[in-house]
Write a protein that holds these residues in place. Structure first.
Motif, PDB file in Angstrom:
ATOM      1  N   GLU A 124      19.408 -52.273 -76.927  1.00  0.00           N
ATOM      2  CA  GLU A 124      20.635 -52.998 -76.590  1.00  0.00           C
ATOM      3  C   GLU A 124      21.852 -52.078 -76.646  1.00  0.00           C
ATOM      4  OE1 GLU A 124      20.763 -56.189 -79.341  1.00  0.00           O
ATOM      5  OE2 GLU A 124      19.148 -57.351 -78.379  1.00  0.00           O
ATOM      6  N   PHE A 125      21.831 -51.156 -77.625  1.00  0.00           N
ATOM      7  CA  PHE A 125      22.940 -50.210 -77.740  1.00  0.00           C
ATOM      8  C   PHE A 125      22.985 -49.271 -76.537  1.00  0.00           C
ATOM      9  CE2 PHE A 125      24.597 -46.132 -79.523  1.00  0.00           C
ATOM     10  CZ  PHE A 125      25.893 -46.559 -79.690  1.00  0.00           C
ATOM     11  N   LEU A 126      21.817 -48.839 -76.078  1.00  0.00           N
ATOM     12  CA  LEU A 126      21.771 -47.984 -74.890  1.00  0.00           C
ATOM     13  C   LEU A 126      22.306 -48.715 -73.666  1.00  0.00           C
ATOM     14  CD1 LEU A 126      18.340 -46.134 -75.281  1.00  0.00           C
ATOM     15  CD2 LEU A 126      20.630 -45.144 -75.396  1.00  0.00           C
ATOM     16  N   VAL A 127      21.940 -50.008 -73.544  1.00  0.00           N
ATOM     17  CA  VAL A 127      22.478 -50.796 -72.435  1.00  0.00           C
ATOM     18  C   VAL A 127      23.995 -50.897 -72.541  1.00  0.00           C
ATOM     19  CG1 VAL A 127      22.487 -53.094 -71.386  1.00  0.00           C
ATOM     20  CG2 VAL A 127      20.334 -52.085 -72.143  1.00  0.00           C
ATOM     21  N   GLN A 128      24.464 -51.080 -73.763  1.00  0.00           N
ATOM     22  CA  GLN A 128      25.915 -51.157 -73.980  1.00  0.00           C
ATOM     23  C   GLN A 128      26.602 -49.855 -73.594  1.00  0.00           C
ATOM     24  OE1 GLN A 128      26.937 -52.056 -78.026  1.00  0.00           O
ATOM     25  NE2 GLN A 128      29.121 -51.784 -77.707  1.00  0.00           N
ATOM     26  N   LEU A 129      25.989 -48.723 -73.983  1.00  0.00           N
ATOM     27  CA  LEU A 129      26.574 -47.425 -73.645  1.00  0.00           C
ATOM     28  C   LEU A 129      26.581 -47.196 -72.139  1.00  0.00           C
ATOM     29  CD1 LEU A 129      25.120 -45.086 -76.429  1.00  0.00           C
ATOM     30  CD2 LEU A 129      27.417 -46.055 -76.275  1.00  0.00           C
ATOM     31  N   LYS A 130      25.504 -47.562 -71.474  1.00  0.00           N
ATOM     32  CA  LYS A 130      25.446 -47.387 -70.025  1.00  0.00           C
ATOM     33  C   LYS A 130      26.496 -48.257 -69.325  1.00  0.00           C
ATOM     34  CE  LYS A 130      20.576 -46.040 -69.928  1.00  0.00           C
ATOM     35  NZ  LYS A 130      19.200 -46.377 -69.485  1.00  0.00           N
ATOM     36  N   ASN A 131      26.666 -49.493 -69.824  1.00  0.00           N
ATOM     37  CA  ASN A 131      27.723 -50.335 -69.262  1.00  0.00           C
ATOM     38  C   ASN A 131      29.106 -49.736 -69.532  1.00  0.00           C
ATOM     39  OD1 ASN A 131      25.810 -52.171 -68.379  1.00  0.00           O
ATOM     40  ND2 ASN A 131      25.937 -53.417 -70.238  1.00  0.00           N
ATOM     41  N   MET A 132      29.228 -49.098 -70.702  1.00  0.00           N
ATOM     42  CA  MET A 132      30.507 -48.476 -71.040  1.00  0.00           C
ATOM     43  C   MET A 132      30.828 -47.322 -70.100  1.00  0.00           C
ATOM     44  SD  MET A 132      31.757 -46.995 -74.736  1.00  0.00           S
ATOM     45  CE  MET A 132      31.332 -48.545 -75.533  1.00  0.00           C
ATOM     46  N   LEU A 133      29.788 -46.600 -69.665  1.00  0.00           N
ATOM     47  CA  LEU A 133      30.016 -45.517 -68.710  1.00  0.00           C
ATOM     48  C   LEU A 133      30.712 -46.041 -67.456  1.00  0.00           C
ATOM     49  CD1 LEU A 133      26.686 -43.458 -68.892  1.00  0.00           C
ATOM     50  CD2 LEU A 133      28.937 -42.754 -69.681  1.00  0.00           C
ATOM     51  N   GLN A 134      30.202 -47.159 -66.938  1.00  0.00           N
ATOM     52  CA  GLN A 134      30.795 -47.742 -65.741  1.00  0.00           C
ATOM     53  C   GLN A 134      32.211 -48.230 -66.021  1.00  0.00           C
ATOM     54  OE1 GLN A 134      29.621 -47.627 -62.773  1.00  0.00           O
ATOM     55  NE2 GLN A 134      31.185 -48.861 -61.763  1.00  0.00           N
ATOM     56  N   GLN A 135      32.395 -48.847 -67.205  1.00  0.00           N
ATOM     57  CA  GLN A 135      33.728 -49.334 -67.553  1.00  0.00           C
ATOM     58  C   GLN A 135      34.718 -48.184 -67.691  1.00  0.00           C
ATOM     59  OE1 GLN A 135      33.289 -51.690 -71.075  1.00  0.00           O
ATOM     60  NE2 GLN A 135      32.074 -53.291 -70.069  1.00  0.00           N
ATOM     61  N   ILE A 136      34.263 -47.091 -68.318  1.00  0.00           N
ATOM     62  CA  ILE A 136      35.147 -45.932 -68.474  1.00  0.00           C
ATOM     63  C   ILE A 136      35.534 -45.381 -67.115  1.00  0.00           C
ATOM     64  CG2 ILE A 136      35.230 -43.542 -69.305  1.00  0.00           C
ATOM     65  CD1 ILE A 136      33.557 -44.429 -71.693  1.00  0.00           C
ATOM     66  N   GLN A 137      34.557 -45.313 -66.222  1.00  0.00           N
ATOM     67  CA  GLN A 137      34.847 -44.803 -64.880  1.00  0.00           C
ATOM     68  C   GLN A 137      35.867 -45.690 -64.171  1.00  0.00           C
ATOM     69  OE1 GLN A 137      33.730 -41.980 -63.765  1.00  0.00           O
ATOM     70  NE2 GLN A 137      34.544 -42.091 -61.690  1.00  0.00           N
ATOM     71  N   GLU A 138      35.651 -46.993 -64.217  1.00  0.00           N
ATOM     72  CA  GLU A 138      36.569 -47.917 -63.551  1.00  0.00           C
ATOM     73  C   GLU A 138      37.949 -47.897 -64.203  1.00  0.00           C
ATOM     74  OE1 GLU A 138      34.625 -51.645 -63.740  1.00  0.00           O
ATOM     75  OE2 GLU A 138      33.047 -51.137 -62.291  1.00  0.00           O
ATOM     76  N   ASN A 139      37.957 -47.922 -65.553  1.00  0.00           N
ATOM     77  CA  ASN A 139      39.245 -47.906 -66.239  1.00  0.00           C
ATOM     78  C   ASN A 139      39.984 -46.597 -66.004  1.00  0.00           C
ATOM     79  OD1 ASN A 139      38.696 -50.434 -67.252  1.00  0.00           O
ATOM     80  ND2 ASN A 139      37.989 -49.696 -69.239  1.00  0.00           N
ATOM     81  N   GLY A 140      39.230 -45.483 -65.904  1.00  0.00           N
ATOM     82  CA  GLY A 140      39.865 -44.203 -65.631  1.00  0.00           C
ATOM     83  C   GLY A 140      40.558 -44.189 -64.280  1.00  0.00           C
ATOM     84  N   VAL A 141      39.887 -44.706 -63.256  1.00  0.00           N
ATOM     85  CA  VAL A 141      40.497 -44.770 -61.926  1.00  0.00           C
ATOM     86  C   VAL A 141      41.728 -45.667 -61.942  1.00  0.00           C
ATOM     87  CG1 VAL A 141      40.099 -45.487 -59.545  1.00  0.00           C
ATOM     88  CG2 VAL A 141      38.312 -44.277 -60.787  1.00  0.00           C
ATOM     89  N   GLU A 142      41.597 -46.817 -62.621  1.00  0.00           N
ATOM     90  CA  GLU A 142      42.729 -47.749 -62.695  1.00  0.00           C
ATOM     91  C   GLU A 142      43.898 -47.128 -63.449  1.00  0.00           C
ATOM     92  OE1 GLU A 142      43.716 -52.226 -64.491  1.00  0.00           O
ATOM     93  OE2 GLU A 142      41.671 -51.424 -64.501  1.00  0.00           O
ATOM     94  N   PHE A 143      43.581 -46.429 -64.545  1.00  0.00           N
ATOM     95  CA  PHE A 143      44.652 -45.826 -65.345  1.00  0.00           C
ATOM     96  C   PHE A 143      45.341 -44.699 -64.574  1.00  0.00           C
ATOM     97  CE2 PHE A 143      46.540 -43.403 -68.810  1.00  0.00           C
ATOM     98  CZ  PHE A 143      47.065 -44.423 -69.585  1.00  0.00           C
ATOM     99  N   GLU A 144      44.556 -43.912 -63.849  1.00  0.00           N
ATOM    100  CA  GLU A 144      45.151 -42.853 -63.037  1.00  0.00           C
ATOM    101  C   GLU A 144      46.104 -43.439 -61.999  1.00  0.00           C
ATOM    102  OE1 GLU A 144      41.965 -40.661 -61.378  1.00  0.00           O
ATOM    103  OE2 GLU A 144      41.451 -39.612 -63.244  1.00  0.00           O
ATOM    104  N   ALA A 145      45.680 -44.535 -61.370  1.00  0.00           N
ATOM    105  CA  ALA A 145      46.554 -45.168 -60.390  1.00  0.00           C
ATOM    106  C   ALA A 145      47.831 -45.686 -61.040  1.00  0.00           C
ATOM    107  CB  ALA A 145      45.800 -46.315 -59.702  1.00  0.00           C
ATOM    108  N   CYS A 146      47.687 -46.254 -62.251  1.00  0.00           N
ATOM    109  CA  CYS A 146      48.869 -46.748 -62.967  1.00  0.00           C
ATOM    110  C   CYS A 146      49.797 -45.594 -63.338  1.00  0.00           C
ATOM    111  CB  CYS A 146      48.420 -47.508 -64.211  1.00  0.00           C
ATOM    112  SG  CYS A 146      49.767 -48.190 -65.196  1.00  0.00           S
TER     113      CYS A 146
END
Length: 685
Positions: A271-293
Motif C-alpha cells: 500500500e505504501f508503494l502504491v501511495q509513493l507511486k501516486n505521489m510521483l504523479q501528484q508531484i509531477q502535476e503539482n510541479g507543473v502547476e506551481f511553475e505556471a503559478c
C-alpha cells in the motif's frame, strides 16, 4: 523466492545444503571450498556463544572461533567466486580447521567429524527439488526474432534463455562473458504460470551419529532433533527433550503466527508503494502547476514594474515640458525687452547727436525717465534662468533591487511554527574603536514568527572557537575588553519558542593596532583630580593615591608615556600596571596586584608586593617623560625615563588582565600620552 534458494558461495540453487550453527546454509561442495586451516599447534579460543541459539555447540564439540576472542572470525569478500566469496582449496585434514559463514561472517571450528558434524538441510533440499520440478517445462529462446525454438542453455547472471545459435552469437564463452554460468534451461514459476506440486512423501531423517536410527525426539537445549540412541548414550541426558511430532506442530504454529505479522507488514509495504507511486504523479502535476503559478506571479511583477515605469516616464516628460515652457517664455520675454531697450538706446543716441539745445531740453526729461524706467526693468534676477537644466527627480531603486534579489519562497503553509531565518549583519554600522567592537544586525525580510532574542558570538581573535558575548533582544551590541591588534570573527543567530535559527554570515572586525585611552574617574581614589578630558591627573592629598587607565590588556605589546607637568619637593611618583582591584590609597607596587617603577629626582626602583629591586641612576624633573612598555607575550615590563631604557624586568605572576596605573601626591601632576608605537631604540635583553 529465487534468492532464498541460491547458495551464497556459488550463486546457484542449493545442492546438498548443510545447516551452519548460525542458521545459514551453504552447499556441501562450497563448504569444502571455504574451510580455513588454522596454524599448526594454535588452538582457537573456545568461546561459548552468549546467545542461547548456540548453546548446543559445546555438546557437538564445536565452538565459535575468532582471532580477537570475540566469537567472530575474519571474512574478506573477493571476486574469485560467482558470489564474491573467497574460495580456498579443498582440505582433507579437518584438525585445526574452521569455516566462516559467507553471510554473517561468523566462524565455527570443525571437530573430528569435519563437515559431517553439520546437519543436512533436507527441508531446503526438498523445496529446491520442488522448485526445479515446477520450472521443468520447455522454454523458448528469448532472442529468436521469428518462430522461437527451444532454449538449450540459460545464463544465471543474465537470466536469459538462449538457443544454441543465439548463444554462440550473443553470449560467446569468451571475454567478460566467460565467467558467466550457463545451465540447462528452466522456466520461472511466474512466467510458466505453474504451481509447485504438493509435497511428496520422503524418507524420514536419520541421525548423523547413528545412520540407521530415525529422529524421534527434539532437544530443547541444543535445538536439534535427536534419536533414542543419543538419549541412551547420555549425550542429552540432562537436557529438556520433547517428542519430535509435538515440537514440529508447535514450531509450525509459531512460524505461521510470525508469517501473519510479516504478511501484514508486506501488505502495508505494498500500500505504501502504491501511495509513493501516486505521489510521483501528484508531484509531477503539482510541479507543473506551481511553475505556471510562479511564471504568472513574476509576469505580474514585471507588468506592475512596466506600468510604474510608464508613470515615471510620464512624470519625467511633464517635468521636461514644464522646464522647456518656462525657458521658452523667459526667452520670449527677454527678447521683447531687449528689443525695446535696444530701440530706445538707438533713439537716445540720435537725440544726443542733435545740436539744438532748446529742442534737446524739450524732450530730455522724458527720455531720462524712460531710460531710468527701462533700467529698473532689469532688476536682480531678471537675467537669471528661472529653472535649471538638471532634473530634480531622484529614483532610489536600491530597496526594490535588494527585495528582488532576496525574493524567495516563504515558509510552507504546512509548517505553522519555524525557527527564525539568519539575521543580516549591517556592515555600515559595524565598527571598532580601540579594543571595543560594535555590531548591528537586522532581518532582510520580516520573519513570519516572533523573535524572542539573539545570540552574538565572537571567536578569540586567533581564529579559535566561538563564544557567546551577548544574549538578548537588542539588535545593537558593543563588546568591550577585546585584544588590541587582533581580528575577530563575529556572527549572530536568532531564536524563538520553536528553536534556534541559522547563523548569519561572518563579519571580520579588527581592533586598533595601538591603545588609545584616558584615566578612569570611576576607579580612581577620591583624592585624585582629573582634567584635560581625563588625560591629566593631580592629587589633593600629601599621601600617594592611585588612578588606573580605561584600557585593559591581556596579550600583546603596548606602550604609553606620561609627561611630568609639575614636580615639587622631590616626591616619589610610581608608574606601571595593576589589576583592577589594586589598593588605591598607597604607593603603586606595595601590594601584590601592581607592578611599577617609582622614581625621585635622582634614582628609580622597580617594586612589586613592596619588594624593591633594580635600583638605577637617573631621576625625573618638570618636563620629563616616563614611558611604560608592557610585553604580555614575554611577561615583562620596561620603563623609559627621558627615552633612556630601564629593564626589561620579568615580574612574578605577570599574567591576566592589566590596566595602566599611576600613583602620585599633591606635589606631582602628569599628563597621559597614548596611541604610541614601541620606541625604535628598545633593546630586548
Amino acid at each position: 523466492m529465487d534468492e532464498e534458494l541460491k547458495c551464497p558461495v556459488c550463486g546457484s540453487l542449493f545442492k546438498d545444503p548443510i545447516l551452519l550453527p548460525c542458521s545459514h546454509n551453504v552447499c556441501l561442495a562450497c563448504a569444502r571450498n571455504i574451510i580455513v586451516q588454522t596454524p599448526e599447534g594454535e588452538t582457537p579460543p573456545q568461546n561459548r556463544a552468549s546467545n542461547s541459539d548456540y548453546d548446543y555447540l559445546d555438546m557437538d564439540k564445536m565452538s565459535m572461533y575468532s582471532e580477537t576472542d570475540s566469537g567472530y572470525g575474519s571474512y574478506t569478500p573477493c571476486l574469485k567466486s560467482p558470489n564474491g566469496v573467497r574460495v580456498f582449496p579443498p582440505t582433507l585434514v579437518h584438525r585445526h580447521c574452521s569455516i566462516t559463514c559467507p553471510l554473517c561472517h561468523r566462524s565455527v571450528s570443525l571437530d573430528e567429524r569435519g563437515l559431517r558434524g553439520f546437519p543436512r538441510n533436507r527441508l531446503l533440499e526438498a523445496i529446491v527439488s520442488r522448485y526445479q520440478q515446477s520450472r521443468s517445462a520447455n522454454v523458448k529462446c528469448q532472442l529468436c526474432d521469428r518462430n522461437p525454438v527451444d532454449a538449450t542453455v540459460m545464463c544465471e547472471q543474465c537470466d536469459v534463455f538462449y538457443c544454441t545459435p543465439c548463444q554462440q552469437r550473443c553470449h560467446p564463452s569468451r571475454g567478460p562473458l566467460a565467467k558467466h554460468r550457463l545451465v540447462p534451461p528452466t522456466q520461472s514459476p511466474v512466467a510458466g504460470g505453474q504451481q509447485m506440486p504438493t509435497a511428496t512423501l520422503r524418507k524420514q531423517g536419520t541421525c548423523a551419529d547413528h545412520d540407521t536410527v530415525n529422529f524421534s525426539m527434539y532437544c530443547i537445549n541444543c535445538k536439534t532433533p535427536v534419536c533414542m540412541k543419543c538419549l541412551e548414550s547420555g549425550k542429552h541426558g540432562s537436557h529438556d527433550v520433547k517428542p519430535l511430532a509435538a515440537m514440529w506442530k508447535q514450531h509450525k504454529c509459531q512460524l505461521s503466527q510470525a508469517l501473519n505479522g510479516v504478511s501484514d507488514k508486506a501488505k502495508d509495504a505494498k500500500e505504501f508503494l502504491v501511495q509513493l507511486k501516486n505521489m510521483l504523479q501528484q508531484i509531477q502535476e503539482n510541479g507543473v502547476e506551481f511553475e505556471a503559478c510562479l511564471v504568472a506571479q513574476c509576469d505580474a511583477l514585471i507588468e506592475a514594474l512596466t506600468r510604474q515605469k510608464a508613470k515615471l516616464l510620464t512624470k519625467v516628460t511633464k517635468e521636461r515640458e514644464y522646464k522647456l515652457k518656462v525657458v521658452r517664455d523667459q526667452i520670449t520675454h527677454c527678447t521683447m525687452k531687449l528689443r525695446q531697450t535696444t530701440g530706445m538706446m538707438e533713439y537716445c543716441l540720435e537725440v544726443i547727436k542733435e545740436n539744438d539745445p532748446s529742442g534737446f531740453l524739450q524732450i530730455s526729461d522724458a527720455l531720462i525717465k524712460r531710460v531710468t524706467s527701462s533700467q529698473d526693468q532689469w532688476v536682480k534676477g531678471a537675467l537669471e534662468p528661472k529653472v535649471g537644466p538638471e532634473f530634480d527627480l531622484t529614483l532610489n531603486t536600491d530597496p526594490l533591487l535588494q527585495t528582488i534579489i532576496q525574493l524567495d519562497f516563504v515558509q510552507s503553509k504546512v509548517e505553522s511554527a519555524t525557527v527564525p531565518p539568519a539575521p543580516l549583519l549591517q556592515l555600515e554600522k559595524c565598527c571598532t574603536r580601540n579594543n571595543s567592537a560594535t555590531l548591528a544586525w537586522r532581518f532582510s525580510v520580516s520573519p513570519s514568527n516572533s523573535i524572542e532574542g539573539y545570540v552574538l558570538e565572537l571567536d578569540d581573535g586567533n581564529g579559535g572557537q566561538y563564544r557567546e558575548v551577548y544574549v538578548g533582544k537588542e539588535t545593537v551590541c558593543t563588546v568591550d575588553g577585546l585584544h588590541f591588534n587582533s581580528s575577530y570573527n563575529a556572527r549572530v543567530k536568532a531564536y524563538n519558542s520553536t528553536g534556534v535559527g541559522p547563523y548569519s554570515k561572518t563579519v571580520v572586525l579588527k581592533t586598533s593596532d595601538v591603545a588609545w585611552f584616558t584615566f578612569d574617574p570611576a576607579s580612581a581614589h577620591r583624592d585624585i583630580v582629573l582634567t584635560n578630558e581625563n588625560q591629566t591627573v593631580s592629587c589633593n592629598s600629601y599621601d600617594d593615591r592611585v588612578v588606573l587607565g580605561t584600557a585593559a590588556f591581556s596579550k600583546g605589546v603596548h606602550y604609553w608615556e606620561l609627561m611630568v607637568d609639575r614636580y615639587d619637593n622631590h616626591p616619589d611618583p610610581a608608574f606601571g600596571v595593576a589589576r583592577i582591584n589594586t589598593m588605591k590609597d598607597m604607593m603603586l607596587g606595595k601590594d601584590d596586584k601592581a607592578w611599577a617603577m617609582y622614581v625621585d629626582n635622582n634614582r628609580s626602583w622597580f617594586m612589586h608586593n613592596n619588594s624593591h629591586t633594580n635600583r638605577a641612576e637617573g631621576g625625573i624633573s618638570k618636563g620629563a617623560t616616563v614611558g611604560i612598555l608592557l610585553d604580555l607575550n614575554k611577561h615583562t615590563v620596561t620603563f623609559f625615563i627621558n627615552k633612556q631604557q630601564h629593564g626589561p624586568v620579568a615580574f612574578e605572576n605577570l599574567e591576566g588582565v592589566f590596566m595602566p596605573a599611576v600613583s602620585i601626591n599633591r606635589n606631582v601632576q602628569v599628563t597621559l600620552l597614548t596611541g604610541m608605537e614601541v620606541p625604535k631604540n628598545f633593546k630586548q635583553q
